[in-house]
Design a protein around this motif. Structure first.
Motif, PDB file in Angstrom:
ATOM      1  N   UNK A  48       0.782  -1.237   0.000  1.00 49.70           N
ATOM      2  CA  UNK A  48       0.000   0.000   0.000  1.00 49.70           C
ATOM      3  C   UNK A  48       0.808   1.278   0.000  1.00 49.70           C
ATOM      4  N   UNK A  49       0.226   2.293   0.631  1.00 51.16           N
ATOM      5  CA  UNK A  49       0.803   3.648   0.607  1.00 51.16           C
ATOM      6  C   UNK A  49       2.073   3.772   1.428  1.00 51.16           C
ATOM      7  N   UNK A  50       2.390   2.787   2.259  1.00 47.78           N
ATOM      8  CA  UNK A  50       3.591   2.836   3.078  1.00 47.78           C
ATOM      9  C   UNK A  50       4.737   1.988   2.552  1.00 47.78           C
ATOM     10  N   UNK A  51       4.745   1.673   1.279  1.00 45.89           N
ATOM     11  CA  UNK A  51       5.778   0.804   0.715  1.00 45.89           C
ATOM     12  C   UNK A  51       7.189   1.347   0.926  1.00 45.89           C
ATOM     13  N   UNK A  52       7.334   2.635   1.024  1.00 45.09           N
ATOM     14  CA  UNK A  52       8.652   3.229   1.244  1.00 45.09           C
ATOM     15  C   UNK A  52       9.219   2.939   2.618  1.00 45.09           C
ATOM     16  N   UNK A  53       8.423   2.366   3.513  1.00 44.81           N
ATOM     17  CA  UNK A  53       8.869   2.054   4.872  1.00 44.81           C
ATOM     18  C   UNK A  53       9.424   0.643   4.993  1.00 44.81           C
ATOM     19  N   UNK A  54       9.561  -0.066   3.902  1.00 46.34           N
ATOM     20  CA  UNK A  54      10.050  -1.449   3.929  1.00 46.34           C
ATOM     21  C   UNK A  54      11.434  -1.505   4.558  1.00 46.34           C
ATOM     22  N   UNK A  55      11.556  -2.301   5.622  1.00 44.90           N
ATOM     23  CA  UNK A  55      12.817  -2.413   6.361  1.00 44.90           C
ATOM     24  C   UNK A  55      13.539  -3.733   6.115  1.00 44.90           C
ATOM     25  N   UNK A  56      12.887  -4.685   5.477  1.00 44.68           N
ATOM     26  CA  UNK A  56      13.473  -5.996   5.308  1.00 44.68           C
ATOM     27  C   UNK A  56      13.203  -6.920   6.487  1.00 44.68           C
ATOM     28  N   UNK A  57      12.412  -6.450   7.442  1.00 49.13           N
ATOM     29  CA  UNK A  57      11.967  -7.259   8.581  1.00 49.13           C
ATOM     30  C   UNK A  57      10.452  -7.108   8.676  1.00 49.13           C
ATOM     31  N   UNK A  58       9.831  -7.936   9.496  1.00 49.68           N
ATOM     32  CA  UNK A  58       8.377  -7.843   9.662  1.00 49.68           C
ATOM     33  C   UNK A  58       8.019  -6.500  10.299  1.00 49.68           C
ATOM     34  N   UNK A  59       7.214  -5.717   9.610  1.00 45.89           N
ATOM     35  CA  UNK A  59       6.812  -4.393  10.083  1.00 45.89           C
ATOM     36  C   UNK A  59       5.403  -4.105   9.586  1.00 45.89           C
ATOM     37  N   UNK A  60       4.746  -3.165  10.236  1.00 49.09           N
ATOM     38  CA  UNK A  60       3.389  -2.784   9.852  1.00 49.09           C
ATOM     39  C   UNK A  60       3.190  -1.315  10.179  1.00 49.09           C
ATOM     40  N   UNK A  61       2.186  -0.701   9.576  1.00 49.37           N
ATOM     41  CA  UNK A  61       1.957   0.709   9.851  1.00 49.37           C
ATOM     42  C   UNK A  61       0.700   1.239   9.211  1.00 49.37           C
ATOM     43  N   UNK A 108       1.049  11.856   8.348  1.00 54.46           N
ATOM     44  CA  UNK A 108       1.701  11.057   9.370  1.00 54.46           C
ATOM     45  C   UNK A 108       1.886   9.625   8.909  1.00 54.46           C
ATOM     46  N   UNK A 109       2.813   8.972   9.577  1.00 53.16           N
ATOM     47  CA  UNK A 109       2.980   7.529   9.445  1.00 53.16           C
ATOM     48  C   UNK A 109       3.252   6.990  10.837  1.00 53.16           C
ATOM     49  N   UNK A 110       2.507   5.982  11.233  1.00 48.87           N
ATOM     50  CA  UNK A 110       2.714   5.307  12.509  1.00 48.87           C
ATOM     51  C   UNK A 110       3.039   3.858  12.178  1.00 48.87           C
ATOM     52  N   UNK A 111       4.193   3.406  12.629  1.00 49.99           N
ATOM     53  CA  UNK A 111       4.600   2.056  12.293  1.00 49.99           C
ATOM     54  C   UNK A 111       5.235   1.338  13.461  1.00 49.99           C
ATOM     55  N   UNK A 112       5.296   0.020  13.337  1.00 52.60           N
ATOM     56  CA  UNK A 112       5.969  -0.769  14.361  1.00 52.60           C
ATOM     57  C   UNK A 112       6.695  -1.944  13.731  1.00 52.60           C
TER      58      UNK A 112
END
Length: 71
Positions: free
Chosen positions: A9-22, A34-38
């Motif tokens: 989705x719209x947060x594809x630029x937040x890809x860290x290479x580990x399991x993450x969500x936001x 804003x972006x809120x992620x974990x």
């Protein structure tokens, strides 16, 4: 579902290479974004906007906030 924001989705630029969500968000007239992620045990929220509540130039939650969060 929130993993899909980063995977597809719209947060594809937040890809860290580990399991993450936001979750991304943008208010009316681009006044706030804003972006809120974990990932793992860490949660981080990034908000951008102008102090005088004026609109930004097409900044969305999936643009600048995602880049800041990833860094």
């Amino acid at each position: 579902m929130m993993e899909g924001v980063i995977a597809y989705g719209t947060g594809q630029g937040a890809e860290l290479g580990v399991r993450a969500a936001g979750k991304t968000g943008t208010s009316q007239d681009f006044r706030d974004a804003w972006f809120i992620g974990f990932a793992g045990n860490i949660v981080c929220a990034v908000w951008v906007g102008n102090d005088d509540n004026s609109p930004m130039k097409n900044v969305t939650g999936g643009s600048l906030p995602v880049m800041i969060w990833k860094d």
